[in-house]
Scaffold this motif. Structure first.
Motif, mmCIF file in Angstrom:
data_model
loop_
_atom_site.group_PDB
_atom_site.id
_atom_site.type_symbol
_atom_site.label_atom_id
_atom_site.label_comp_id
_atom_site.label_asym_id
_atom_site.label_seq_id
_atom_site.Cartn_x
_atom_site.Cartn_y
_atom_site.Cartn_z
ATOM 1 N N TYR A 161 0.835 -1.193 0.000
ATOM 2 C CA TYR A 161 0.000 0.000 0.000
ATOM 3 C C TYR A 161 0.872 1.245 0.000
ATOM 4 O O TYR A 161 1.869 1.322 0.718
ATOM 5 N N GLU A 162 0.462 2.235 -0.803
ATOM 6 C CA GLU A 162 1.120 3.536 -0.811
ATOM 7 C C GLU A 162 0.058 4.630 -0.828
ATOM 8 O O GLU A 162 -0.989 4.490 -1.477
ATOM 9 N N GLU A 163 0.357 5.732 -0.143
ATOM 10 C CA GLU A 163 -0.552 6.871 -0.128
ATOM 11 C C GLU A 163 -0.479 7.580 -1.480
ATOM 12 O O GLU A 163 0.605 7.739 -2.060
ATOM 13 N N THR A 164 -1.625 7.990 -2.015
ATOM 14 C CA THR A 164 -1.651 8.600 -3.345
ATOM 15 C C THR A 164 -0.966 9.964 -3.370
ATOM 16 O O THR A 164 -0.558 10.438 -4.417
ATOM 17 N N GLY A 165 -0.844 10.609 -2.218
ATOM 18 C CA GLY A 165 -0.183 11.912 -2.135
ATOM 19 C C GLY A 165 -0.093 12.346 -0.692
ATOM 20 O O GLY A 165 -0.814 11.833 0.169
ATOM 21 N N PRO A 166 0.804 13.285 -0.385
ATOM 22 C CA PRO A 166 0.962 13.724 1.006
ATOM 23 C C PRO A 166 -0.340 14.261 1.586
ATOM 24 O O PRO A 166 -0.978 15.151 1.017
ATOM 25 N N GLY A 167 -0.751 13.692 2.710
ATOM 26 C CA GLY A 167 -1.932 14.183 3.414
ATOM 27 C C GLY A 167 -3.255 13.803 2.796
ATOM 28 O O GLY A 167 -4.295 14.273 3.248
ATOM 29 N N THR A 168 -3.260 12.953 1.755
ATOM 30 C CA THR A 168 -4.530 12.607 1.106
ATOM 31 C C THR A 168 -5.348 11.597 1.908
ATOM 32 O O THR A 168 -6.572 11.541 1.781
ATOM 33 N N ASN A 169 -4.649 10.780 2.701
ATOM 34 C CA ASN A 169 -5.313 9.706 3.458
ATOM 35 C C ASN A 169 -6.067 8.755 2.521
ATOM 36 O O ASN A 169 -7.060 8.137 2.902
ATOM 37 N N PRO B 100 -1.238 4.646 7.617
ATOM 38 C CA PRO B 100 -2.107 5.749 8.025
ATOM 39 C C PRO B 100 -1.615 7.073 7.459
ATOM 40 O O PRO B 100 -0.477 7.188 7.003
ATOM 41 N N ASP B 101 -2.485 8.064 7.511
ATOM 42 C CA ASP B 101 -2.120 9.410 7.066
ATOM 43 C C ASP B 101 -1.154 10.005 8.079
ATOM 44 O O ASP B 101 -1.522 10.304 9.207
ATOM 45 N N THR B 102 0.103 10.185 7.700
ATOM 46 C CA THR B 102 1.120 10.654 8.645
ATOM 47 C C THR B 102 1.218 12.171 8.709
ATOM 48 O O THR B 102 2.027 12.703 9.461
ATOM 49 N N SER B 103 0.399 12.881 7.936
ATOM 50 C CA SER B 103 0.518 14.340 7.921
ATOM 51 C C SER B 103 -0.306 15.004 9.023
ATOM 52 O O SER B 103 -0.082 16.163 9.352
ATOM 53 N N GLY B 104 -1.270 14.314 9.578
ATOM 54 C CA GLY B 104 -2.117 14.905 10.605
ATOM 55 C C GLY B 104 -2.056 14.128 11.893
ATOM 56 O O GLY B 104 -0.980 13.878 12.437
ATOM 57 N N THR B 105 -3.218 13.714 12.387
ATOM 58 C CA THR B 105 -3.287 12.893 13.595
ATOM 59 C C THR B 105 -3.877 11.545 13.202
ATOM 60 O O THR B 105 -5.087 11.335 13.320
ATOM 61 N N PRO B 106 -3.059 10.646 12.711
ATOM 62 C CA PRO B 106 -3.565 9.396 12.162
ATOM 63 C C PRO B 106 -4.152 8.487 13.237
ATOM 64 O O PRO B 106 -3.643 8.390 14.351
ATOM 65 N N ALA B 107 -5.220 7.817 12.878
ATOM 66 C CA ALA B 107 -5.809 6.794 13.729
ATOM 67 C C ALA B 107 -5.351 5.444 13.192
ATOM 68 O O ALA B 107 -5.889 4.954 12.200
ATOM 69 N N TYR B 108 -4.365 4.866 13.818
ATOM 70 C CA TYR B 108 -3.768 3.635 13.298
ATOM 71 C C TYR B 108 -3.613 2.549 14.349
ATOM 72 O O TYR B 108 -3.151 1.451 14.050
ATOM 73 N N ILE B 109 -4.007 2.795 15.587
ATOM 74 C CA ILE B 109 -3.730 1.885 16.691
ATOM 75 C C ILE B 109 -4.945 1.017 17.014
ATOM 76 O O ILE B 109 -6.053 1.520 17.207
ATOM 77 N N ASN B 110 -4.732 -0.295 17.084
ATOM 78 C CA ASN B 110 -5.747 -1.245 17.546
ATOM 79 C C ASN B 110 -5.250 -1.855 18.858
ATOM 80 O O ASN B 110 -4.391 -2.750 18.846
ATOM 81 N N PRO B 111 -5.755 -1.387 19.997
ATOM 82 C CA PRO B 111 -5.261 -1.891 21.288
ATOM 83 C C PRO B 111 -5.612 -3.362 21.503
ATOM 84 O O PRO B 111 -6.647 -3.855 21.041
#
Length: 678
Positions: free
Chosen positions: A504-512, A653-664
């Motif tokens: 997987y790759e992000e289509t562009g910076p901050g696009t999510n 995850p989108d690394t430009s903002g506040t990404p939600a990537y954690i599954n506890p």
């Protein structure tokens, strides 16, 4: 809760009817190794001993604790990486990095049930359809060893062998209750006579879950009926039904996780993932003068409903509902034959798989003008593999094989569909092969080397974005050892050059927004398992026996090209260490186990390795006591010290903002249960 109390009362009442003088735990368990043309652990061990590569048998009688999640099955398999995701009973499975970047569902492994293909026709699969209580044992054939079982992918093949009337005669009634208002009830019964064997097992389980908005429930039914034509021919018909409903908890940001790992990002919504599966299959096995063959047919139906977003005031304009209805048919012919030629003894093995499936997709979408999903997807897989072992001497063996994979995928977009997806009509095909050497020092000590090529066609979720299949050249060396009467184990080292891996790759910076693409990668690692009989090793006296188990994985996976060149491929922890010490009465009256699951490095969450989670160690405690000949009770605590940890991460995850990537992962979980056999 009523179901639990009713079953517990039944267990108590039946135990009074069967109460007798306390005997050994072994005498009251259901396992029996009866002759079976199709399966037995003895046959599997003999087969693995002839393979030049990593392979493991996980026997359900060796499990400790309340096995509910699929990840718990593979804790001491050194080749299978298994971690729970953010959805109840969904588990991320990976062998040597196969399929690690899949965002939902699984791929990268050929999954079998009782030797019959269980992947969907496009190569994907869901492991949650299996009931751990109905599993007899699990075989994992890693890398090239999976080729003879249809495992053309990098990961190989995993075969889930379920109980039948020969392996598990008699009845069992189980009731269990645990933290988060979790309970499970189960009934099983099997038997046989001169011509027939039969088995049926049903399990119901439900839980509110550790996190908010994570409740789930499941019904699972497994039956088999075998007819013995003669001492050398058998047909067994099986039915598997699985229905599991689970709410989606959603991934958390770092701040949310730090504040409260039990919260859900989906609270107040109806987001869920429901899966119903029916499998009806038959296998016919027969022995020849110098070999054994089997032919199987199987029908599989999948009903998958997945609500991922709900309609908002401004966006999205529509509920995003995925509704799959899939019908699939598979045919398989597999066998081995011994023969002599050119002054040498040989063993020939072959495998033929054909799988055809039609997937009808409906629902609605947050994308497109009208947000309607209406399309049809057709898949076809053909996999042929031939292998020969030349026994040069009693100790030296050469193994060489060649296979061909042909995959067809077609997507039809109907007039009502306005999601913006495009149709395609695509075929991907390629070759697999292996060349190996096996040196048998004696019956218990072996050394091997192997080189192989794998091939993986793209499933539907990937095929809309990429053009090329995934291939890999893998080198491996290893050993299976039992140097003393108290120590045994296995060790495999492998190195894979993966060409065009699905990532997987992000289509562009901050696009999510993410697309699947092809990229060259390197996968290398170590798979180690050891078992020690401590009582024998230290010559301990008394009625208590002790043993120690260890499993270790090194998962070193990196990108070879692109912006993330040299970075770790996210999702899988680099080091995974599991160990367990077990103690028990030599008469089998009681046993206890303390285990630790240690991931010292945590997880990387994005391709650029800017987001990562801390490592952790989880301690589990388990104990079982035989009350009477027929009744045993057990209890345990998982995550004994209530460790806060991240089980899995969302890919890219989108690394430009506040990404939600954690599954506890789950907090401290206690349970108690009772088991009656009759």
């Amino acid at each position: 809760m009523k179901s639990f109390h009713y079953v517990l009362a039944s267990v108590s009442a039946l135990s009074l009817l069967h109460a007798e003088e306390t005997q050994t735990l072994e005498a009251s368990t259901l396992t029996a190794q009866s002759p079976d043309l199709l399966e037995s652990i003895a046959k599997s061990e003999e087969q693995i001993a002839s393979l030049p590569g990593g392979a493991t048998i996980t026997d359900s009688t060796d499990w400790t604790g309340s096995i509910v999640k699929p990840e718990e099955i593979f804790q001491f398999d050194p080749g299978v990486y298994a971690r729970s995701s953010g959805t109840a009973n969904d588990t991320r499975l990976s062998v040597r990095g196969s399929g690690i970047q899949r965002r939902y569902g699984s791929r990268g492994i050929s999954l079998l049930v009782d030797g019959m293909p269980a992947n969907h026709a496009d190569g994907s699969y869901y492991f949650r359809i299996f009931d751990p209580l109905s599993i007899s044992y699990v075989e994992s054939y890693r890398g090239a060893n999976g080729l003879a079982y249809g495992g053309s992918q990098l990961g190989g093949a995993i075969n889930v062998v379920q109980k039948n009337g020969l392996s598990h005669p008699g009845g069992q009634l189980l009731a269990e209750y645990g933290s988060y208002d979790s309970y499970r009830t189960a009934f099983q019964y099997g038997g046989s006579n001169e011509k027939w064997d039969w088995f049926a097992g049903y399990t119901y389980a439900e839980s509110d879950g550790y996190r908010a908005h994570s409740s789930w429930a499941s019904h699972q039914l497994n039956t088999s009926l075998g007819y013995h034509w003669s001492e050398s021919a058998l047909t067994r018909i099986s039915l598997l039904f699985s229905d599991s409903d689970g709410l989606l908890t959603g991934s958390l940001t770092e701040d949310q996780y730090d504040d409260d790992p039990q919260q859900s990002s989906n609270a107040g919504t109806d987001l869920d993932r429901d899966l119903s599966t029916i499998r009806i299959g038959q296998r016919t096995a027969w022995e020849t003068a110098n070999g054994a063959w089997q032919f199987s047919t199987n029908y599989q139906y999948l009903d998958f409903d997945h609500l991922t977003t709900t309609k908002g005031l401004f966006f999205p304009k529509f509920d995003n509902l995925i509704d799959y209805d899939t019908d699939e048919l598979s045919l398989n012919l597999r066998g081995r034959q011994s023969y002599s030629a050119l002054g040498l003894k040989h063993t020939f093995r072959s495998n033929f798989d054909f799988i055809y499936g039609v997937n009808e997709l409906g629902g609605s979408s947050a994308f497109g003008a009208a947000g309607i999903v209406d399309r049809k997807e057709t898949s076809r897989n053909l996999n042929v593999y031939l292998e020969n072992t030349s026994h040069l001497t009693e100790q030296h063996n050469l193994i060489y094989g060649l296979g061909y994979v042909d995959s067809y995928r077609k997507r039809e977009i109907r007039s009502a569909d306005s999601t913006g997806l495009t149709r395609f009509d695509d075929s991907q095909n390629g070759f697999t092969w292996r060349a190996g050497y096996l040196f048998e020092l004696d019956e218990k000590n072996q050394y091997f080397a192997n080189i192989s090529q794998s091939f993986e066609s793209a499933p539907f979720s990937e095929l809309g974005n990429i053009a090329n299949p995934q291939e890999a050249i893998t080198y491996e060396i290893g050993t299976r050892l039992a140097p003393t009467n108290w120590l045994s184990g296995e060790l495999t080292l492998y190195y894979s050059e993966v060409n065009e891996e699905f990532v997987y790759e992000e289509t562009g910076p901050g696009t999510n927004v993410y697309n699947v693409t092809n990229a060259d990668t390197t996968h290398q690692g170590i798979e180690l398992a050891a078992h020690a009989n401590l009582t024998e090793a230290f010559k301990l006296a008394g009625n208590t026996s002790y043993s120690f188990d260890l499993a270790y994985q090194l998962n070193d996976f990196t990108f070879d090209e692109g912006p993330a060149k040299g970075k770790d491929i996210p999702v899988v922890s680099k080091h995974v260490i599991s160990s367990r010490i077990t103690a028990g009465d030599s008469d089998g009256r009681w046993k206890a186990a303390l285990s630790v699951d240690w991931l010292p490095d945590g997880l990387v969450a994005d391709n650029n390795n800017t987001l990562s989670t801390p490592g952790y160690a989880l301690w589990d405690l388990f104990g079982e006591y035989q009350v009477t000949e027929n009744l045993s009770i057990y209890a345990g605590v998982d995550n004994l010290f209530d460790k806060k940890y991240v089980s899995t991460v969302t890919v890219n995850p989108d690394t430009s903002g506040t990404p939600a990537y954690i599954n506890p992962g789950d907090g401290r979980t206690a349970y108690i249960g009772a088991k009656l056999v009759f």
